[in-house]
Design a protein around this motif. Sequence first.
Motif, PDB file in Angstrom:
ATOM      1  N   ARG A  34       9.345  -2.062  14.873  1.00  0.00           N
ATOM      2  CA  ARG A  34       8.552  -1.016  14.218  1.00  0.00           C
ATOM      3  C   ARG A  34       8.838  -0.976  12.724  1.00  0.00           C
ATOM      4  O   ARG A  34       7.927  -0.867  11.910  1.00  0.00           O
ATOM      5  CB  ARG A  34       8.863   0.327  14.873  1.00  0.00           C
ATOM      6  CG  ARG A  34       8.069   1.494  14.406  1.00  0.00           C
ATOM      7  CD  ARG A  34       6.615   1.470  14.877  1.00  0.00           C
ATOM      8  NE  ARG A  34       6.449   1.351  16.305  1.00  0.00           N
ATOM      9  CZ  ARG A  34       6.370   2.360  17.164  1.00  0.00           C
ATOM     10  NH1 ARG A  34       6.464   3.595  16.742  1.00  0.00           N
ATOM     11  NH2 ARG A  34       6.181   2.134  18.453  1.00  0.00           N
ATOM     12  N   GLN A  37       7.186  -3.910  11.004  1.00  0.00           N
ATOM     13  CA  GLN A  37       5.746  -3.676  10.848  1.00  0.00           C
ATOM     14  C   GLN A  37       5.485  -2.745   9.666  1.00  0.00           C
ATOM     15  O   GLN A  37       4.558  -2.981   8.881  1.00  0.00           O
ATOM     16  CB  GLN A  37       5.159  -3.069  12.117  1.00  0.00           C
ATOM     17  CG  GLN A  37       5.109  -4.025  13.280  1.00  0.00           C
ATOM     18  CD  GLN A  37       4.752  -3.331  14.583  1.00  0.00           C
ATOM     19  OE1 GLN A  37       4.770  -2.097  14.679  1.00  0.00           O
ATOM     20  NE2 GLN A  37       4.433  -4.112  15.609  1.00  0.00           N
ATOM     21  N   LEU A  38       6.276  -1.685   9.540  1.00  0.00           N
ATOM     22  CA  LEU A  38       6.100  -0.757   8.432  1.00  0.00           C
ATOM     23  C   LEU A  38       6.369  -1.441   7.093  1.00  0.00           C
ATOM     24  O   LEU A  38       5.651  -1.219   6.117  1.00  0.00           O
ATOM     25  CB  LEU A  38       7.021   0.452   8.602  1.00  0.00           C
ATOM     26  CG  LEU A  38       6.652   1.409   9.728  1.00  0.00           C
ATOM     27  CD1 LEU A  38       7.748   2.450   9.915  1.00  0.00           C
ATOM     28  CD2 LEU A  38       5.311   2.076   9.462  1.00  0.00           C
ATOM     29  N   ARG A  39       7.404  -2.275   7.053  1.00  0.00           N
ATOM     30  CA  ARG A  39       7.698  -2.999   5.809  1.00  0.00           C
ATOM     31  C   ARG A  39       6.570  -3.954   5.454  1.00  0.00           C
ATOM     32  O   ARG A  39       6.180  -4.072   4.296  1.00  0.00           O
ATOM     33  CB  ARG A  39       9.013  -3.762   5.945  1.00  0.00           C
ATOM     34  CG  ARG A  39      10.225  -2.880   5.913  1.00  0.00           C
ATOM     35  CD  ARG A  39      11.511  -3.706   5.948  1.00  0.00           C
ATOM     36  NE  ARG A  39      12.641  -2.852   6.166  1.00  0.00           N
ATOM     37  CZ  ARG A  39      13.412  -2.875   7.235  1.00  0.00           C
ATOM     38  NH1 ARG A  39      13.200  -3.764   8.196  1.00  0.00           N
ATOM     39  NH2 ARG A  39      14.423  -2.033   7.358  1.00  0.00           N
ATOM     40  N   GLU A  40       6.045  -4.659   6.458  1.00  0.00           N
ATOM     41  CA  GLU A  40       4.940  -5.589   6.223  1.00  0.00           C
ATOM     42  C   GLU A  40       3.710  -4.828   5.734  1.00  0.00           C
ATOM     43  O   GLU A  40       3.055  -5.245   4.785  1.00  0.00           O
ATOM     44  CB  GLU A  40       4.611  -6.376   7.491  1.00  0.00           C
ATOM     45  CG  GLU A  40       3.411  -7.294   7.356  1.00  0.00           C
ATOM     46  CD  GLU A  40       3.581  -8.380   6.302  1.00  0.00           C
ATOM     47  OE1 GLU A  40       2.551  -8.837   5.766  1.00  0.00           O
ATOM     48  OE2 GLU A  40       4.731  -8.766   6.016  1.00  0.00           O
ATOM     49  N   HIS A  41       3.428  -3.712   6.366  1.00  0.00           N
ATOM     50  CA  HIS A  41       2.284  -2.899   5.957  1.00  0.00           C
ATOM     51  C   HIS A  41       2.464  -2.412   4.521  1.00  0.00           C
ATOM     52  O   HIS A  41       1.533  -2.436   3.725  1.00  0.00           O
ATOM     53  CB  HIS A  41       2.112  -1.710   6.903  1.00  0.00           C
ATOM     54  CG  HIS A  41       0.976  -0.827   6.541  1.00  0.00           C
ATOM     55  ND1 HIS A  41      -0.336  -1.219   6.687  1.00  0.00           N
ATOM     56  CD2 HIS A  41       0.947   0.415   6.007  1.00  0.00           C
ATOM     57  CE1 HIS A  41      -1.128  -0.247   6.268  1.00  0.00           C
ATOM     58  NE2 HIS A  41      -0.373   0.755   5.852  1.00  0.00           N
ATOM     59  N   ALA A  42       3.663  -1.991   4.166  1.00  0.00           N
ATOM     60  CA  ALA A  42       3.941  -1.540   2.806  1.00  0.00           C
ATOM     61  C   ALA A  42       3.790  -2.695   1.824  1.00  0.00           C
ATOM     62  O   ALA A  42       3.270  -2.520   0.728  1.00  0.00           O
ATOM     63  CB  ALA A  42       5.340  -0.951   2.719  1.00  0.00           C
ATOM     64  N   VAL A  44       1.805  -5.323   2.165  1.00  0.00           N
ATOM     65  CA  VAL A  44       0.373  -5.606   2.046  1.00  0.00           C
ATOM     66  C   VAL A  44      -0.272  -4.579   1.128  1.00  0.00           C
ATOM     67  O   VAL A  44      -1.053  -4.922   0.245  1.00  0.00           O
ATOM     68  CB  VAL A  44      -0.308  -5.608   3.438  1.00  0.00           C
ATOM     69  CG1 VAL A  44      -1.818  -5.612   3.306  1.00  0.00           C
ATOM     70  CG2 VAL A  44       0.165  -6.801   4.254  1.00  0.00           C
ATOM     71  N   ALA A  45       0.062  -3.305   1.313  1.00  0.00           N
ATOM     72  CA  ALA A  45      -0.503  -2.254   0.465  1.00  0.00           C
ATOM     73  C   ALA A  45      -0.108  -2.469  -0.988  1.00  0.00           C
ATOM     74  O   ALA A  45      -0.915  -2.292  -1.900  1.00  0.00           O
ATOM     75  CB  ALA A  45      -0.051  -0.884   0.959  1.00  0.00           C
ATOM     76  N   ARG A  46       1.147  -2.863  -1.220  1.00  0.00           N
ATOM     77  CA  ARG A  46       1.614  -3.111  -2.582  1.00  0.00           C
ATOM     78  C   ARG A  46       0.853  -4.275  -3.199  1.00  0.00           C
ATOM     79  O   ARG A  46       0.414  -4.220  -4.336  1.00  0.00           O
ATOM     80  CB  ARG A  46       3.118  -3.391  -2.584  1.00  0.00           C
ATOM     81  CG  ARG A  46       3.720  -3.474  -3.969  1.00  0.00           C
ATOM     82  CD  ARG A  46       5.239  -3.695  -3.971  1.00  0.00           C
ATOM     83  NE  ARG A  46       5.954  -2.993  -2.946  1.00  0.00           N
ATOM     84  CZ  ARG A  46       6.499  -3.561  -1.858  1.00  0.00           C
ATOM     85  NH1 ARG A  46       6.385  -4.854  -1.673  1.00  0.00           N
ATOM     86  NH2 ARG A  46       7.142  -2.857  -0.970  1.00  0.00           N
ATOM     87  N   ARG A  47       0.670  -5.361  -2.432  1.00  0.00           N
ATOM     88  CA  ARG A  47      -0.068  -6.521  -2.955  1.00  0.00           C
ATOM     89  C   ARG A  47      -1.513  -6.146  -3.243  1.00  0.00           C
ATOM     90  O   ARG A  47      -2.088  -6.599  -4.222  1.00  0.00           O
ATOM     91  CB  ARG A  47       0.009  -7.683  -1.972  1.00  0.00           C
ATOM     92  CG  ARG A  47       1.370  -8.366  -1.946  1.00  0.00           C
ATOM     93  CD  ARG A  47       1.328  -9.677  -1.184  1.00  0.00           C
ATOM     94  NE  ARG A  47       0.919  -9.529   0.193  1.00  0.00           N
ATOM     95  CZ  ARG A  47       1.722  -9.291   1.222  1.00  0.00           C
ATOM     96  NH1 ARG A  47       3.022  -9.144   1.007  1.00  0.00           N
ATOM     97  NH2 ARG A  47       1.256  -9.198   2.448  1.00  0.00           N
ATOM     98  N   ASP A  48      -2.107  -5.320  -2.394  1.00  0.00           N
ATOM     99  CA  ASP A  48      -3.482  -4.882  -2.626  1.00  0.00           C
ATOM    100  C   ASP A  48      -3.587  -4.086  -3.921  1.00  0.00           C
ATOM    101  O   ASP A  48      -4.519  -4.268  -4.701  1.00  0.00           O
ATOM    102  CB  ASP A  48      -4.002  -4.039  -1.455  1.00  0.00           C
ATOM    103  CG  ASP A  48      -4.262  -4.868  -0.209  1.00  0.00           C
ATOM    104  OD1 ASP A  48      -4.299  -6.126  -0.318  1.00  0.00           O
ATOM    105  OD2 ASP A  48      -4.425  -4.270   0.870  1.00  0.00           O
TER     106      ASP A  48
END
Length: 58
Positions: A34, A37-42, A44-48
């Motif tokens: 979990r 997943q949160l780190r990966e999501h963060a 992705v959001a940062r790269r976006d």
Amino acid sequence: MKGAADLIVEDVQDDIYVAIDRASERIGRLLDRRLAQLREHAGVARRDRESLVVGDSD
């Protein structure tokens, strides 16, 4: 984790200590996944957000 869904693990064994040990190992692995997943999501959001930066205005 604030705002996250509850993590629930059950294990049934004849020996309560074995059940606790197995359940704690499983919840540890679940929590690791979990958090990853949160780190990966963060990430992705940062790269976006970074991709929205157009560049220097001259």
